[in-house]
Scaffold this active site. Structure first.
Site, PDB file in Angstrom:
ATOM      1  N   GLU A  38       0.846  -1.193   0.000  1.00  0.00           N
ATOM      2  CA  GLU A  38       0.000   0.000   0.000  1.00  0.00           C
ATOM      3  C   GLU A  38       0.882   1.243   0.000  1.00  0.00           C
ATOM      4  OE1 GLU A  38      -2.392   0.950   3.460  1.00  0.00           O
ATOM      5  OE2 GLU A  38      -3.619   2.350   2.307  1.00  0.00           O
ATOM      6  N   GLU A  63       5.000   5.059   3.562  1.00  0.00           N
ATOM      7  CA  GLU A  63       4.424   6.325   4.030  1.00  0.00           C
ATOM      8  C   GLU A  63       5.556   7.314   4.272  1.00  0.00           C
ATOM      9  OE1 GLU A  63       1.302   7.787   4.593  1.00  0.00           O
ATOM     10  OE2 GLU A  63       2.722   9.387   5.013  1.00  0.00           O
ATOM     11  N   ASP A 113      -2.844  12.106  -2.298  1.00  0.00           N
ATOM     12  CA  ASP A 113      -2.938  13.575  -2.261  1.00  0.00           C
ATOM     13  C   ASP A 113      -3.274  14.094  -3.664  1.00  0.00           C
ATOM     14  OD1 ASP A 113      -2.261  13.692   0.453  1.00  0.00           O
ATOM     15  OD2 ASP A 113      -0.122  13.604  -0.008  1.00  0.00           O
ATOM     16  N   ASP A 149     -11.467  10.656  -3.750  1.00  0.00           N
ATOM     17  CA  ASP A 149     -12.703  11.450  -3.639  1.00  0.00           C
ATOM     18  C   ASP A 149     -12.647  12.625  -4.614  1.00  0.00           C
ATOM     19  OD1 ASP A 149     -10.534  12.583  -2.088  1.00  0.00           O
ATOM     20  OD2 ASP A 149     -11.972  14.166  -1.632  1.00  0.00           O
TER      21      ASP A 149
HETATM   22  C1  LIG Z   1      -4.533  11.857   1.805  1.00  0.00           C
HETATM   23  S1  LIG Z   1      -3.520  10.836   2.765  1.00  0.00           S
HETATM   24  C2  LIG Z   1      -4.372   9.250   2.697  1.00  0.00           C
HETATM   25  C3  LIG Z   1      -3.894   8.295   3.756  1.00  0.00           C
HETATM   26  C4  LIG Z   1      -4.593   6.938   3.759  1.00  0.00           C
HETATM   27  N1  LIG Z   1      -4.346   6.235   2.511  1.00  0.00           N
HETATM   28  C5  LIG Z   1      -6.073   7.095   3.991  1.00  0.00           C
HETATM   29  O1  LIG Z   1      -6.843   6.862   3.031  1.00  0.00           O
HETATM   30  O2  LIG Z   1      -6.458   7.434   5.117  1.00  0.00           O
HETATM   31  C6  LIG Z   1      -2.183  10.533   1.666  1.00  0.00           C
HETATM   32  C7  LIG Z   1      -1.007   9.887   2.378  1.00  0.00           C
HETATM   33  O3  LIG Z   1      -0.028   9.502   1.414  1.00  0.00           O
HETATM   34  C8  LIG Z   1       1.260   9.883   1.876  1.00  0.00           C
HETATM   35  N2  LIG Z   1       2.053  10.081   0.651  1.00  0.00           N
HETATM   36  C9  LIG Z   1       1.792  10.960  -0.337  1.00  0.00           C
HETATM   37  N3  LIG Z   1       2.666  10.833  -1.330  1.00  0.00           N
HETATM   38  C10 LIG Z   1       3.522   9.838  -0.965  1.00  0.00           C
HETATM   39  C11 LIG Z   1       4.653   9.241  -1.573  1.00  0.00           C
HETATM   40  N4  LIG Z   1       5.077   9.654  -2.780  1.00  0.00           N
HETATM   41  N5  LIG Z   1       5.283   8.254  -0.942  1.00  0.00           N
HETATM   42  C12 LIG Z   1       4.848   7.820   0.279  1.00  0.00           C
HETATM   43  N6  LIG Z   1       3.785   8.354   0.909  1.00  0.00           N
HETATM   44  C13 LIG Z   1       3.128   9.336   0.294  1.00  0.00           C
HETATM   45  C14 LIG Z   1       1.014  11.141   2.690  1.00  0.00           C
HETATM   46  O4  LIG Z   1       2.043  11.383   3.636  1.00  0.00           O
HETATM   47  C15 LIG Z   1      -0.320  10.822   3.359  1.00  0.00           C
HETATM   48  O5  LIG Z   1      -0.161  10.155   4.597  1.00  0.00           O
END
Ligand SMILES: C[S@@+](CC[C@H](N)C(=O)[O-])C[C@H]1O[C@@H](n2cnc3c(N)ncnc32)[C@H](O)[C@@H]1O
Length: 209
Positions: A38, A63, A113, A149
């Protein structure tokens, strides 16, 4: 989220030197088993459901936020889930440096994101370089699951997959459906957005068999 000093991320936090190169995942997990990854695993809510439902599989969460990675690793230690590892790093780079070809049984990307401003679109995860790496590390016929979303990001994804042309696009089926889950993937963002009545957009991009 500040890093909490009481967290004990070891042994579930996977620290490997850059120079370690391609990992032997059988050694990492001390067993041969299917491996699912994931990306952006946050506090580990999805992987906790998966690891509990499918103890016969191995799981990796990547993460880049230190505090979330530490929280998730500590969480899996508390559950004695030795078949889960959390990586604190950038996903695309880590996949490129550490994962061998045709290694993964599934990839999961939930609520990535969206980077809504045009000048930030280049920061989005779902772009050609990510699809190339995903295609390389997935086994034949293995799925990449995506939920968002964000309607405009989803259109961008569909366009990117169509232009790339090497995945088969299918309707989304929850990886937790077989265990009777009444949610899509059960992540913290899903729960938050359900409460806000936001629509979800999802797909499975499957590597050809
Ligand atoms: C909007 S949050 C969603 C978290 C989780 N998947 C959820 O649905 O609750 C996006 C997560 O992806 C991580 N993230 C974004 N780009 C990333 C990357 N290139 N490599 C690792 N983590 C990443 C961010 O730090 C954040 O915790």
């Amino acid at each position: 989220m500040a890093l909490k000093s009481h967290l004990i991320p070891e042994p579930n936090l996977l620290n490997v030197a850059d120079s370690a190169g391609i990992l032997n995942l059988e050694q990492v997990f001390s067993r041969a088993a299917p491996v699912e990854l994931e990306i952006g695993s946050g506090k580990g809510a999805f992987l906790l459901q998966m690891a509990t439902a499918f103890p016969e599989k191995n799981f990796i969460g990547i993460e880049w936020a230190n505090a979330y990675a530490a929280y998730a690793a500590d969480r899996f230690r508390r559950h004695s889930h030795n078949h889960v590892r959390i990586v604190n790093g950038e996903a695309l780079w880590w996949m490129r440096v550490h994962l061998a070809d045709t290694t993964l049984d599934a990839l999961h990307v939930y609520f990535p994101d969206p980077w809504p401003k045009s000048r930030h679109h280049k920061r989005r995860l779902i772009q050609k370089s990510f699809l190339q790496q995903s295609l390389r590390i997935l086994k034949p016929a293995a799925p990449l699951h995506i939920v968002t979303d964000h309607a405009e990001y989803f259109e961008h994804m569909r366009h990117t997959f169509a232009e790339f042309g090497q995945f088969n696009i299918e309707p989304f089926i929850s990886p937790l459906r077989s265990v009777g889950a009444d949610f899509l993937v059960g992540t913290n963002f899903e729960k938050k957005y359900v409460a806000e009545n936001r629509p979800f957009y999802s797909l499975i991009a499957r590597k050809p068999g």
